[in-house]
Enzyme design. Structure first.
Site, short mmCIF file in Angstrom:
data_model
loop_
_atom_site.label_atom_id
_atom_site.label_comp_id
_atom_site.label_asym_id
_atom_site.label_seq_id
_atom_site.Cartn_x
_atom_site.Cartn_y
_atom_site.Cartn_z
CB SER A 1 -0.98 -0.07 1.16
OG SER A 1 -2.08 0.77 1.21
CG HIS B 1 -5.88 -2.43 0.87
ND1 HIS B 1 -5.16 -1.81 -0.36
CD2 HIS B 1 -5.23 -1.55 1.74
CE1 HIS B 1 -4.20 -0.99 0.06
NE2 HIS B 1 -4.36 -0.85 1.42
CG ASP C 1 -7.33 -2.68 -2.65
OD1 ASP C 1 -7.91 -1.93 -2.01
OD2 ASP C 1 -5.82 -3.15 -2.65
#
Length: 248
Positions: free
Chosen positions: A98, A224, A194
């Protein structure tokens, strides 16, 4: 107990597992820490492989000192670099999750001698601009200008406090607005379910970056967190492939 270094007056915590190189450096996400499922699982995998591995907490995260709300992308990138410089030897494979994917891309761009390869998981480059700022309505933008901060609801616990400094400093760290060379083996991993980072972001990154060995893997239905057993095995295989190609 973690080891520590000090940068900018703050103690930064990290765990370094010795082993052969190139080592693997796990770079976590926004408001996450080095005790997360992926970081710990990948450390165990590296240990069984005899591979050096580093996980760390940026300032204001996990066991490191500092206030989260005072941090920026530049601060957290500098934290990561300070720990990498102190705790590793030779080029590393950066494994960025991320926001950690954005930080990994910044390191690859600005300190290429440190990078043997790159694996990202739901990479979120430029998210302060393209995610937060682009998503703010007029009232939120006015509150940011007036108060210097705005609180956003989070699926992961207490609200995220987004500061004006985070947004403005992030504009100096954008990687999708200028050439981005990735001359090392690079693997981007992305889930189609996600809710935080879109498939479009992953495709934009793949299209924008330039390199001789880049691949994007889309996983149908993955979210995610990207931390089921199957997905952890995919991350391990991706890291192993990057190491193999980097050392061939």
């Amino acid at each position: 107990m973690p080891d520590h270094i000090t940068r900018a007056g703050r103690r930064l915590a990290y765990h370094a597992t010795p082993g052969r190189g190139p080592g693997v450096v796990f770079l976590g996400g926004f408001k996450s820490d080095m005790q997360g499922t992926k970081a710990v699982a990948l450390e165990e995998w590296a240990r069984t492989e005899g591979r050096a591995f580093l996980r760390l907490d940026y300032s204001g995260h996990g066991e490191s000192e500092g206030a989260f709300e005072e941090g920026t992308i530049g601060d957290w990138t500098a934290d990561a670099l300070a720990v990498i410089d102190a705790a590793t030897t030779g080029p590393q494979v950066l494994l960025g999750s991320s926001m950690g994917g954005w930080i990994a891309l910044l390191i690859a761009r600005d300190r290429p001698e440190l990078v043997a390869g790159l694996v990202t998981i739901a990479a979120a480059p430029d998210f302060t601009e393209d995610g937060f700022w682009a998503g703010f309505d007029a009232d939120q933008r006015a509150a940011l200008a007036r108060d210097g901060r705005v609180a956003l609801p989070s699926d992961y616990g207490e609200p995220y406090v987004i500061t004006r400094r985070l947004i403005e400093e992030g504009r100096d760290r954008l990687v999708l607005r200028a050439p981005l060379s990735l001359p090392v083996p690079t693997r981007f991993l992305q889930g189609t379910a996600d809710a935080d980072v879109s498939v479009e972001t992953a495709l934009r990154l793949l299209d924008h970056a330039e390199g001789p060995d880049m691949r994007l893997t889309l996983v149908d239905g993955a979210d995610h967190r990207f931390s089921t057993d199957d997905l952890l095995r995919l991350i391990e295989r991706s890291v192993a492939e990057v190491i193999e190609r980097a050392t061939a």
